[in-house]
Write a protein that holds these residues in place. Structure first.
Motif, PDB file in Angstrom:
ATOM      1  N   ARG A   1       0.827  -1.203   0.000  1.00  0.00           N
ATOM      2  CA  ARG A   1       0.000   0.000   0.000  1.00  0.00           C
ATOM      3  C   ARG A   1       0.865   1.259   0.000  1.00  0.00           C
ATOM      4  O   ARG A   1       1.859   1.332   0.714  1.00  0.00           O
TER       5      ARG A   1
ATOM      6  N   VAL B   1       0.843   4.349   1.527  1.00  0.00           N
ATOM      7  CA  VAL B   1       0.134   4.941   2.661  1.00  0.00           C
ATOM      8  C   VAL B   1       1.101   5.774   3.502  1.00  0.00           C
ATOM      9  O   VAL B   1       2.202   5.322   3.791  1.00  0.00           O
TER      10      VAL B   1
ATOM     11  N   TRP C   1      -4.876   3.870  14.132  1.00  0.00           N
ATOM     12  CA  TRP C   1      -4.012   4.249  13.012  1.00  0.00           C
ATOM     13  C   TRP C   1      -4.830   5.147  12.099  1.00  0.00           C
ATOM     14  O   TRP C   1      -6.012   4.877  11.838  1.00  0.00           O
TER      15      TRP C   1
ATOM     16  N   GLN D   1      -3.890   7.600   1.839  1.00  0.00           N
ATOM     17  CA  GLN D   1      -3.466   6.602   0.853  1.00  0.00           C
ATOM     18  C   GLN D   1      -3.766   7.137  -0.542  1.00  0.00           C
ATOM     19  O   GLN D   1      -4.804   7.762  -0.755  1.00  0.00           O
TER      20      GLN D   1
ATOM     21  N   HIS E   1      -5.195  -8.518   0.123  1.00  0.00           N
ATOM     22  CA  HIS E   1      -4.696  -9.169   1.345  1.00  0.00           C
ATOM     23  C   HIS E   1      -5.772  -9.082   2.416  1.00  0.00           C
ATOM     24  O   HIS E   1      -6.822  -8.482   2.211  1.00  0.00           O
TER      25      HIS E   1
ATOM     26  N   HIS F   1      -6.114  -8.925   7.006  1.00  0.00           N
ATOM     27  CA  HIS F   1      -5.436  -8.850   8.303  1.00  0.00           C
ATOM     28  C   HIS F   1      -6.493  -8.753   9.394  1.00  0.00           C
ATOM     29  O   HIS F   1      -7.661  -8.441   9.125  1.00  0.00           O
TER      30      HIS F   1
ATOM     31  N   ARG G   1     -12.210   3.371   5.156  1.00  0.00           N
ATOM     32  CA  ARG G   1     -11.694   4.403   4.227  1.00  0.00           C
ATOM     33  C   ARG G   1     -12.723   5.523   4.199  1.00  0.00           C
ATOM     34  O   ARG G   1     -13.934   5.244   4.170  1.00  0.00           O
TER      35      ARG G   1
ATOM     36  N   HIS H   1      -9.257  -7.663   0.801  1.00  0.00           N
ATOM     37  CA  HIS H   1      -9.523  -6.374   0.152  1.00  0.00           C
ATOM     38  C   HIS H   1      -8.379  -5.956  -0.757  1.00  0.00           C
ATOM     39  O   HIS H   1      -7.214  -6.087  -0.404  1.00  0.00           O
TER      40      HIS H   1
ATOM     41  N   HIS I   1      -7.630  -2.575  -3.706  1.00  0.00           N
ATOM     42  CA  HIS I   1      -8.154  -1.278  -4.161  1.00  0.00           C
ATOM     43  C   HIS I   1      -7.712  -1.035  -5.592  1.00  0.00           C
ATOM     44  O   HIS I   1      -6.582  -1.344  -5.949  1.00  0.00           O
TER      45      HIS I   1
ATOM     46  N   ASP J   1      -7.321   6.431   5.571  1.00  0.00           N
ATOM     47  CA  ASP J   1      -7.423   5.102   6.154  1.00  0.00           C
ATOM     48  C   ASP J   1      -7.546   5.246   7.663  1.00  0.00           C
ATOM     49  O   ASP J   1      -6.818   6.045   8.266  1.00  0.00           O
TER      50      ASP J   1
ATOM     51  N   LEU K   1      -7.539   2.530  11.000  1.00  0.00           N
ATOM     52  CA  LEU K   1      -7.452   1.127  11.437  1.00  0.00           C
ATOM     53  C   LEU K   1      -7.312   1.046  12.958  1.00  0.00           C
ATOM     54  O   LEU K   1      -6.820   1.990  13.589  1.00  0.00           O
TER      55      LEU K   1
ATOM     56  N   LEU L   1      -5.231  -0.948  14.234  1.00  0.00           N
ATOM     57  CA  LEU L   1      -3.972  -1.694  14.281  1.00  0.00           C
ATOM     58  C   LEU L   1      -3.170  -1.496  15.575  1.00  0.00           C
ATOM     59  O   LEU L   1      -2.647  -2.474  16.135  1.00  0.00           O
TER      60      LEU L   1
HETATM   61  C1  1HN Z   1      -3.772  -1.639   4.990  1.00  0.00           C
HETATM   62  O1  1HN Z   1      -3.930  -2.918   4.691  1.00  0.00           O
HETATM   63  C2  1HN Z   1      -4.358  -0.676   4.199  1.00  0.00           C
HETATM   64  O2  1HN Z   1      -5.591  -2.212   2.914  1.00  0.00           O
HETATM   65  C3  1HN Z   1      -4.195   0.651   4.521  1.00  0.00           C
HETATM   66  O3  1HN Z   1      -5.448  -0.211   2.192  1.00  0.00           O
HETATM   67  C4  1HN Z   1      -3.452   1.049   5.599  1.00  0.00           C
HETATM   68  C5  1HN Z   1      -2.091   0.484   7.502  1.00  0.00           C
HETATM   69  C6  1HN Z   1      -1.492  -0.438   8.281  1.00  0.00           C
HETATM   70  C7  1HN Z   1      -1.626  -1.767   7.993  1.00  0.00           C
HETATM   71  C8  1HN Z   1      -2.382  -2.185   6.922  1.00  0.00           C
HETATM   72  C9  1HN Z   1      -5.181  -1.072   3.006  1.00  0.00           C
HETATM   73  C10 1HN Z   1      -2.846   0.096   6.399  1.00  0.00           C
HETATM   74  C11 1HN Z   1      -2.996  -1.250   6.107  1.00  0.00           C
END
Ligand code: 1HN
Length: 363
Positions: free
Chosen positions: A72, A74, A93, A97, A108, A110, A116, A149, A151, A163, A165, A167
């Motif tokens: 990403r 970002v 977080w 982006q 991917h 997680h 968003r 997901h 993009h 973004d 998250l 996290l």
């Molecule tokens: C992530 O997977 C995305 O999927 C955006 O767009 C920001 C920040 C930390 C870890 C994973 C995305 C992220 C992220």
């Protein structure tokens, strides 16, 4: 015969030394540190200017390709109080982006959940578990935890979004898992499926049953959101937030994600709210207009595109002295606090409910 004071002191020192060696802490030595009367957060109030964020995002677009591995493009907001932790607040977080025309950020999943909020561009999408959610400015799109997901940008202009998250929280819980999808993009099963089914006004399809914690609606479009804000018109609203809506999960009536609450808020022209404080932390994005917030006595002037953080238990109030409405989008960790029975808030009582401004924020 009773011991002399120096003997007792030596024995006590030996005791503390042994406790330390044996990885033990006598609570009576650290009670005040562990149990402050109220939260002592390291999170600082802070503000990031859109002019910097946008320029840096576009620069990253010129310099850095999106590839498997990096995944990403970002730029994360780092709270300067958190000692280098990659986080905007201790639990959240937040980032900008950028996806350029023709690019696909690889698929991917997680265990951190994400939202968003679209700032710039259209004809782009997030494909969430095969539901291709088409996105334009002002839309809120969810990627619940462990959902696939990717993009993509099908426009001739880059797409920039916020973004958000959970996290940092999931990281502190040592519960981070990550998995790349076997191919670059997930197959598209439907287009705007969740929106088609679940964005009717106060209507939900009777045949659709909740699937665990998975939110049924993934894309909260801007137009109906804005209509809801406008309908309030001249009516009374929150003394602390003026017109403020929380985005809801249509199955549960609760927050859109278990860990992240999303809010859209209009500070109408001439409004200066009362101050209050809440145990949750928040990251705000200025979607439209300009104004300022006073956070723990410091004035933070903001304009369209800026981001700012309100730490836990920080006094805050918002003001719009202009003629145009100001619209703030925010993510907050309130659902975590509520789920754990920790949520608290308190109105500011002194000076007719508004803080004395003792400084102005400079980055
Ligand atoms: C992530 O997977 C995305 O999927 C955006 O767009 C920001 C920040 C930390 C870890 C994973 C995305 C992220 C992220």
């Amino acid at each position: 015969m009773s011991k002399s004071a120096p003997d007792t002191e030596r024995e006590l020192n030996d005791f503390y030394q042994e406790a330390d060696q044996r990885h033990l802490i006598p609570l009576w030595k650290v009670t005040a540190q562990l149990l402050p009367a109220e939260p002592q957060t390291k999170v600082l109030p802070y503000l990031w200017k859109w002019s910097d964020l946008r320029r840096m995002a576009n620069r990253a677009g010129d310099l850095v390709p999106i590839e498997r591995g990096g995944e990403r493009r970002v730029l994360g907001l780092i709270n300067p109080g958190l000692g280098g932790k990659y986080a905007a607040t201790h639990t959240l977080w937040a980032a900008v982006q950028i996806v350029k025309p023709g690019e696909i950020a690889p698929c991917h999943r997680h265990t951190a959940a994400a939202i968003r909020f679209i700032i710039e561009g259209d004809r782009s999408y997030t494909n969430v578990n095969g539901d291709k959610c088409m996105m334009s400015r002002g839309d809120l799109v969810l990627t619940p935890n462990w959902s696939w997901h990717d993009h993509g940008c099908e426009s001739d202009q880059p797409m920039i979004w916020m973004d958000g998250l959970d996290l940092p929280l999931v990281g502190d819980l040592d519960a981070v898992f990550f998995e790349p999808y076997p191919t670059h993009a997930h197959p598209v099963a439907q287009i705007n499926d969740s929106e088609r089914k679940f964005s009717g006004p106060h209507l939900k399809p009777t045949w659709e049953k909740p699937e665990g914690r998975y939110p049924p609606l993934l894309n909260y479009k801007w137009e109906p959101t804005y209509q809801a804000l406008k309908k309030i018109g001249e009516g009374a609203a929150s003394p602390f937030d003026d017109v403020c809506f929380q985005y809801l999960n249509p199955h549960t009536g609760g927050p859109v994600l278990p860990t992240i609450g999303c809010y859209i808020q209009m500070i109408r022209p001439g409004i200066h709210t009362q101050a209050h404080r809440q145990v949750n932390s928040a990251v705000y994005h200025v979607f439209e207009g300009r104004g300022y917030s006073v956070i723990n006595g410091t004035r933070f002037d903001w304009e369209r595109g800026d981001f700012f953080v309100v730490p836990p238990w920080a006094w805050h109030e918002h003001a719009n002295e202009g003629k145009e409405e100001a619209i703030l989008f925010s993510i907050q960790d309130t659902p975590v606090m509520e789920a754990l029975g920790l949520y608290r808030e308190q109105p500011y009582q002194e000076h007719d409910g508004q803080q004395k401004v003792i400084g102005t924020f400079e980055s």
